[in-house]
Design a protein around this motif. Structure first.
Motif, PDB file in Angstrom:
ATOM      1  N   ILE A  30       0.849  -1.191   0.000  1.00 28.42           N
ATOM      2  CA  ILE A  30       0.000   0.000   0.000  1.00 28.42           C
ATOM      3  C   ILE A  30       0.882   1.236   0.000  1.00 28.42           C
ATOM      4  CG2 ILE A  30      -0.160   0.126   2.512  1.00 28.42           C
ATOM      5  CD1 ILE A  30      -3.013   1.069   2.304  1.00 28.42           C
ATOM      6  N   THR A  31       0.377   2.305  -0.603  1.00 26.35           N
ATOM      7  CA  THR A  31       1.021   3.615  -0.498  1.00 26.35           C
ATOM      8  C   THR A  31      -0.018   4.640  -0.055  1.00 26.35           C
ATOM      9  OG1 THR A  31       0.628   4.140  -2.835  1.00 26.35           O
ATOM     10  CG2 THR A  31       2.763   3.157  -2.274  1.00 26.35           C
ATOM     11  N   VAL A  32       0.448   5.613   0.703  1.00 27.22           N
ATOM     12  CA  VAL A  32      -0.381   6.757   1.107  1.00 27.22           C
ATOM     13  C   VAL A  32       0.469   7.985   0.811  1.00 27.22           C
ATOM     14  CG1 VAL A  32      -1.687   7.862   2.954  1.00 27.22           C
ATOM     15  CG2 VAL A  32      -1.367   5.376   2.999  1.00 27.22           C
ATOM     16  N   ASP A  33      -0.018   8.840  -0.089  1.00 24.97           N
ATOM     17  CA  ASP A  33       0.777   9.982  -0.528  1.00 24.97           C
ATOM     18  C   ASP A  33       0.921  11.073   0.520  1.00 24.97           C
ATOM     19  OD1 ASP A  33       1.341   8.859  -3.001  1.00 24.97           O
ATOM     20  OD2 ASP A  33      -0.411   9.760  -3.941  1.00 24.97           O
ATOM     21  N   ASN A  34      -0.140  11.351   1.265  1.00 24.31           N
ATOM     22  CA  ASN A  34      -0.088  12.432   2.248  1.00 24.31           C
ATOM     23  C   ASN A  34      -0.808  12.055   3.537  1.00 24.31           C
ATOM     24  OD1 ASN A  34       1.138  14.805   0.828  1.00 24.31           O
ATOM     25  ND2 ASN A  34      -0.518  14.333  -0.602  1.00 24.31           N
ATOM     26  N   ILE A  35      -0.085  12.175   4.620  1.00 17.40           N
ATOM     27  CA  ILE A  35      -0.661  12.045   5.955  1.00 17.40           C
ATOM     28  C   ILE A  35      -0.263  13.322   6.687  1.00 17.40           C
ATOM     29  CG2 ILE A  35      -0.718  10.742   8.111  1.00 17.40           C
ATOM     30  CD1 ILE A  35       0.345   8.309   6.459  1.00 17.40           C
ATOM     31  N   ILE A  36      -1.239  14.096   7.094  1.00 15.21           N
ATOM     32  CA  ILE A  36      -0.944  15.344   7.799  1.00 15.21           C
ATOM     33  C   ILE A  36      -1.211  15.137   9.284  1.00 15.21           C
ATOM     34  CG2 ILE A  36      -1.488  17.795   8.076  1.00 15.21           C
ATOM     35  CD1 ILE A  36      -2.352  17.794   5.122  1.00 15.21           C
ATOM     36  N   MET A  37      -0.158  15.341  10.063  1.00  8.69           N
ATOM     37  CA  MET A  37      -0.229  15.228  11.517  1.00  8.69           C
ATOM     38  C   MET A  37      -0.086  16.629  12.106  1.00  8.69           C
ATOM     39  SD  MET A  37      -0.533  11.935  11.743  1.00  8.69           S
ATOM     40  CE  MET A  37      -0.391  11.672  13.507  1.00  8.69           C
ATOM     41  N   VAL A  38      -0.862  16.932  13.150  1.00 12.15           N
ATOM     42  CA  VAL A  38      -0.850  18.264  13.748  1.00 12.15           C
ATOM     43  C   VAL A  38      -0.350  18.190  15.187  1.00 12.15           C
ATOM     44  CG1 VAL A  38      -2.270  20.260  14.394  1.00 12.15           C
ATOM     45  CG2 VAL A  38      -2.711  19.063  12.246  1.00 12.15           C
ATOM     46  N   ASN A  39       0.530  19.096  15.516  1.00 18.04           N
ATOM     47  CA  ASN A  39       1.098  19.272  16.849  1.00 18.04           C
ATOM     48  C   ASN A  39       0.095  20.050  17.702  1.00 18.04           C
ATOM     49  OD1 ASN A  39       3.581  19.043  18.465  1.00 18.04           O
ATOM     50  ND2 ASN A  39       3.619  21.270  18.364  1.00 18.04           N
ATOM     51  N   LEU A  40      -0.171  19.594  18.923  1.00 19.48           N
ATOM     52  CA  LEU A  40      -1.164  20.241  19.787  1.00 19.48           C
ATOM     53  C   LEU A  40      -0.554  20.759  21.083  1.00 19.48           C
ATOM     54  CD1 LEU A  40      -4.050  17.605  19.553  1.00 19.48           C
ATOM     55  CD2 LEU A  40      -3.743  19.673  18.167  1.00 19.48           C
ATOM     56  N   ASP A  41      -1.209  21.781  21.627  1.00 17.91           N
ATOM     57  CA  ASP A  41      -0.822  22.268  22.954  1.00 17.91           C
ATOM     58  C   ASP A  41      -1.603  21.499  24.015  1.00 17.91           C
ATOM     59  OD1 ASP A  41      -3.403  23.392  23.159  1.00 17.91           O
ATOM     60  OD2 ASP A  41      -2.699  25.440  22.777  1.00 17.91           O
ATOM     61  N   GLU A  42      -1.447  21.893  25.266  1.00 17.35           N
ATOM     62  CA  GLU A  42      -2.095  21.174  26.373  1.00 17.35           C
ATOM     63  C   GLU A  42      -3.617  21.284  26.354  1.00 17.35           C
ATOM     64  OE1 GLU A  42      -0.906  25.266  27.550  1.00 17.35           O
ATOM     65  OE2 GLU A  42       0.224  23.581  26.747  1.00 17.35           O
ATOM     66  N   HIS A  43      -4.174  22.204  25.564  1.00 19.68           N
ATOM     67  CA  HIS A  43      -5.625  22.371  25.463  1.00 19.68           C
ATOM     68  C   HIS A  43      -6.203  21.725  24.208  1.00 19.68           C
ATOM     69  CE1 HIS A  43      -5.253  25.080  28.832  1.00 19.68           C
ATOM     70  NE2 HIS A  43      -4.379  25.806  28.156  1.00 19.68           N
ATOM     71  N   GLY A  44      -5.353  21.074  23.425  1.00 19.13           N
ATOM     72  CA  GLY A  44      -5.820  20.410  22.211  1.00 19.13           C
ATOM     73  C   GLY A  44      -5.898  21.319  20.998  1.00 19.13           C
ATOM     74  N   ASN A  45      -5.254  22.485  21.063  1.00 18.78           N
ATOM     75  CA  ASN A  45      -5.244  23.422  19.936  1.00 18.78           C
ATOM     76  C   ASN A  45      -3.935  23.274  19.154  1.00 18.78           C
ATOM     77  OD1 ASN A  45      -7.733  24.719  20.696  1.00 18.78           O
ATOM     78  ND2 ASN A  45      -6.582  25.639  22.373  1.00 18.78           N
ATOM     79  N   PRO A  46      -3.977  23.558  17.836  1.00 22.49           N
ATOM     80  CA  PRO A  46      -2.739  23.499  17.059  1.00 22.49           C
ATOM     81  C   PRO A  46      -1.674  24.415  17.661  1.00 22.49           C
ATOM     82  CG  PRO A  46      -4.617  23.668  15.596  1.00 22.49           C
ATOM     83  CD  PRO A  46      -5.144  23.872  16.997  1.00 22.49           C
TER      84      PRO A  46
END
Length: 129
Positions: free
Chosen positions: A96-112
Motif C-alpha cells: 500500500i502507499t499513502v501519498d499524504n498524511i498530515i499530523m498536527v502538533n497540539l498544545d495542552e488544550h488540544g489546539n494546534p
C-alpha cells in the motif's frame, strides 16, 4: 524511504478472504505516523488531520512480515506532512502507499501549536548535543 516498523500478519489480522484486513493495516499506519511525528516534534500531543487516497497494490497473508516506511514531505507551522509505503519484507512488493498524511502538533488544550521544526532530526543527533 526509511522503514522503521515491522508487523507480523497473524490470524486475527485477516479478513474473510484470508488476506490482511485493510482496516488493520490503516490502523498500523496511523499509529506509525503518530509515533514518527511524536519523535520528530518532541511532543506526545499529536493528531491525524488528514490521510489522502490510499492505493492497495498487493496483498499480505498470514505469516508475512510487513515493513512500514514513513518519509517527511514537508514541515508546516503546526503540522508535518508524511508519505507512507508498506511493503512485504521478504518479497519487497509494495502492499500500500499513502501519498499524504498530515499530523498536527497540539498544545495542552488540544489546539494546534507551532512546533518550530524545519528539518528531519534523528535521535542520535539530539543525544550528541
Amino acid at each position: 524511504m526509511r522503514f522503521h516498523t515491522r508487523k507480523w500478519v497473524k490470524p486475527e489480522d485477516l479478513n474473510p478472504n484470508g488476506t490482511l484486513f485493510g482496516g488493520q493495516l490503516l490502523a498500523w499506519i496511523d499509529e506509525e505516523a503518530a509515533l514518527y511525528t511524536v519523535v520528530q516534534l518532541e511532543n506526545n500531543k499529536v493528531v491525524t488531520k488528514y490521510m489522502s487516497e490510499i492505493n492497495f497494490m498487493s496483498k499480505a497473508v498470514k505469516g508475512d512480515i510487513i515493513e512500514i516506511g514513513m518519509e517527511v514531505q514537508k514541515f508546516g507551522r503546526s503540522s508535518i506532512t508524511l508519505n507512507c509505503e508498506v511493503r512485504n519484507m521478504r518479497t519487497r512488493e509494495t502492499i500500500i502507499t499513502v501519498d499524504n498524511i498530515i499530523m498536527v502538533n497540539l498544545d495542552e488544550h488540544g489546539n494546534p501549536k507551532p512546533h518550530g521544526k524545519t528539518k528531519i532530526e534523528f535521535v542520535k543527533d539530539r543525544l550528541n548535543n
